[in-house]
Design a protein around this motif. Structure first.
Motif, PDB file in Angstrom:
ATOM      1  N   LEU A   1       1.162  -1.238  -0.110  1.00 24.86           N
ATOM      2  CA  LEU A   1      -0.010   0.126  -0.101  1.00 24.86           C
ATOM      3  C   LEU A   1       0.777   1.336   0.123  1.00 24.86           C
ATOM      4  O   LEU A   1       1.731   1.512   0.528  1.00 24.86           O
ATOM      5  N   CYS A   2       0.335   2.677  -0.981  1.00 21.19           N
ATOM      6  CA  CYS A   2       1.250   3.319  -1.097  1.00 21.19           C
ATOM      7  C   CYS A   2      -0.008   4.375  -0.673  1.00 21.19           C
ATOM      8  O   CYS A   2      -1.151   4.612  -0.975  1.00 21.19           O
ATOM      9  N   PHE A   3       0.282   5.275   0.475  1.00 21.08           N
ATOM     10  CA  PHE A   3      -0.327   6.694   0.922  1.00 21.08           C
ATOM     11  C   PHE A   3       0.402   7.711   0.452  1.00 21.08           C
ATOM     12  O   PHE A   3       1.574   7.895   1.008  1.00 21.08           O
ATOM     13  N   ARG A   4      -0.159   8.681  -0.346  1.00 19.60           N
ATOM     14  CA  ARG A   4       0.631  10.130  -0.531  1.00 19.60           C
ATOM     15  C   ARG A   4      -0.206  11.191  -0.853  1.00 19.60           C
ATOM     16  O   ARG A   4      -1.161  11.005  -0.422  1.00 19.60           O
ATOM     17  N   PHE A   5       0.806  12.189   0.222  1.00 16.56           N
ATOM     18  CA  PHE A   5       0.053  13.176   1.336  1.00 16.56           C
ATOM     19  C   PHE A   5       0.672  14.328   0.011  1.00 16.56           C
ATOM     20  O   PHE A   5       2.088  14.537  -0.454  1.00 16.56           O
ATOM     21  N   LYS A   6      -0.568  15.175  -0.395  1.00 19.44           N
ATOM     22  CA  LYS A   6      -0.165  16.693  -0.782  1.00 19.44           C
ATOM     23  C   LYS A   6      -1.331  17.764   0.220  1.00 19.44           C
ATOM     24  O   LYS A   6      -1.435  17.716   0.225  1.00 19.44           O
ATOM     25  N   PRO A   7       0.511  18.872   0.805  1.00 22.46           N
ATOM     26  CA  PRO A   7       1.869  18.627   0.535  1.00 22.46           C
ATOM     27  C   PRO A   7       2.332  17.639   0.686  1.00 22.46           C
ATOM     28  O   PRO A   7       1.998  16.985   1.758  1.00 22.46           O
ATOM     29  N   ALA A   8       3.926  17.446   0.546  1.00 28.08           N
ATOM     30  CA  ALA A   8       4.513  16.714   1.820  1.00 28.08           C
ATOM     31  C   ALA A   8       4.591  16.517   3.445  1.00 28.08           C
ATOM     32  O   ALA A   8       4.955  15.676   3.581  1.00 28.08           O
ATOM     33  N   ASP A   9       4.281  17.555   3.701  1.00 24.37           N
ATOM     34  CA  ASP A   9       4.840  18.299   5.503  1.00 24.37           C
ATOM     35  C   ASP A   9       3.494  17.426   5.871  1.00 24.37           C
ATOM     36  O   ASP A   9       3.483  17.283   7.055  1.00 24.37           O
ATOM     37  N   TYR A  10       2.632  16.961   5.807  1.00 28.47           N
ATOM     38  CA  TYR A  10       0.994  16.518   6.556  1.00 28.47           C
ATOM     39  C   TYR A  10       1.432  14.999   6.294  1.00 28.47           C
ATOM     40  O   TYR A  10       0.528  13.907   6.748  1.00 28.47           O
ATOM     41  N   THR A  11       2.711  14.361   5.575  1.00 27.47           N
ATOM     42  CA  THR A  11       3.133  12.598   5.769  1.00 27.47           C
ATOM     43  C   THR A  11       2.595  12.185   6.586  1.00 27.47           C
ATOM     44  O   THR A  11       3.764  13.047   8.288  1.00 27.47           O
ATOM     45  N   ASN A  12       2.132  11.617   7.399  1.00 34.12           N
ATOM     46  CA  ASN A  12       1.515  11.141   8.990  1.00 34.12           C
ATOM     47  C   ASN A  12       0.711  10.313   8.947  1.00 34.12           C
ATOM     48  O   ASN A  12      -0.249  10.061   8.840  1.00 34.12           O
ATOM     49  N   LEU A  13       1.356   8.747   9.104  1.00 35.28           N
ATOM     50  CA  LEU A  13      -0.058   7.643   9.450  1.00 35.28           C
ATOM     51  C   LEU A  13      -0.073   7.084  10.614  1.00 35.28           C
ATOM     52  O   LEU A  13       0.685   6.161  10.572  1.00 35.28           O
ATOM     53  N   LYS A  14      -0.656   7.051  11.267  1.00 33.93           N
ATOM     54  CA  LYS A  14      -1.019   6.614  13.031  1.00 33.93           C
ATOM     55  C   LYS A  14      -2.203   5.264  12.054  1.00 33.93           C
ATOM     56  O   LYS A  14      -3.321   5.601  11.700  1.00 33.93           O
TER      57      LYS A  14
END
Length: 295
Positions: A186-199
């Protein structure tokens, strides 16, 4: 008369010497047995460090049985010679043998545990080798007649304050093709990258369980090899199953109860896209929807 007494004394002395020699011989045999026990203990420890441990344990158990037989014989001989002190030492050997047998049983249990851990570590190494560098998440999903996957987000947004939000959701994947799909990546891509966080119910490889019981449920783990770390810096989080996972036809699996904390900055929106890649089948699918928040 005196000569007969001297003869009786000589016989008594001779018998006394005989029993003393017999006692000394038995003492030597017991000391030898004690040394043998020490050697067996050392060999048992060394046997744990090589690949022939199980075969060595069986041999040691045979030697222990032989030693028990020798001790039984010694006990009979000691009974005949009425050497009570020797019997106490034999009792000590029996206690020591009982301790060794318990240790052997414990080591055998440890071996089974190590085997289970080795299998799990092999899977960890396999997961670490995932480096789908040839995946272009910008391209349209690959269409193949035999492989089809329907994937989508189900989520809600909770506003904690004017600048703080939490996305609660699940990601569902249904095999709508005609062949099973194995080991989804699985790939989760965040835009913008500053918010990249998955818990949520996702562990690191170090934190993941290695017990066989954990195989009964899906255990999701973050990829944390060098490639995945580089991908995270550009806004992508990659997740895989700890153990081999198959999605049969018309079956659904899910990554449930994830959280994405959002702390508002200067951007006016946050988008999270998802892709599912199957390395063995060389098939990739894009989620039918995406998470989108506008501030």
């Amino acid at each position: 008369m005196n000569s007969q007494k001297e003869l009786s004394y000589d016989r008594l002395a001779s018998r006394t010497k005989f029993y003393q020699e017999k006692s000394l011989e038995l003492e030597k045999k017991l000391l030898f047995a004690e040394d043998k026990i020490d050697q067996l203990e050392q060999q048992l420890k060394e046997a744990l460090e090589n690949d022939e441990l199980e075969r060595n344990l069986e041999l040691k158990e045979i030697e222990v049985d032989q030693l028990q037989q020798e001790i039984t014989t010694l006990k009979q001989q000691l009974s005949e010679s009425n050497l009570q002190s020797m019997e106490k030492k034999v009792k000590g050997f029996e206690d020591l043998l009982e301790t060794i047998e318990k240790e052997i049983n414990e080591k055998e249990k440890q071996i089974e545990s190590y085997k289970s851990k080795i299998k799990s570590l092999d899977k960890r190494v396999k997961v670490q080798k995932y480096t789908p560098e040839d995946i272009s998440t910008e391209a349209e999903e690959i269409k193949q007649a035999e492989y089809q996957l329907s994937a989508f987000f189900n989520y809600s947004v909770i506003c904690k304050s004017e600048d703080s939000f939490v996305i609660h959701g699940s990601f569902h994947m249904t095999n709508t093709g005609v062949k099973p799909l194995e080991n989804p990546l699985l790939c989760f891509r965040f835009k913008p990258a500053d918010y990249t966080n998955l818990k949520g119910k996702i562990s690191s490889l170090e934190q993941s369980n290695i017990n066989s019981e954990s195989k009964e449920s899906i255990q999701w783990v973050y990829l944390d090899n060098d490639w995945a770390k580089e991908a995270r810096s550009r806004g992508e989080i990659w997740v895989a199953s700890m153990y081999d996972l198959q999605i049969p036809v018309n079956h659904t699996i899910s990554l449930t109860d994830f959280q994405i904390p959002i702390q508002k900055q200067f951007e006016d929106s946050v988008i999270v896209e998802a892709f599912v890649y199957f390395q063995n089948e060389d098939y990739r699918a894009r989620a039918m929807n995406q998470i989108s928040i506008n501030f």
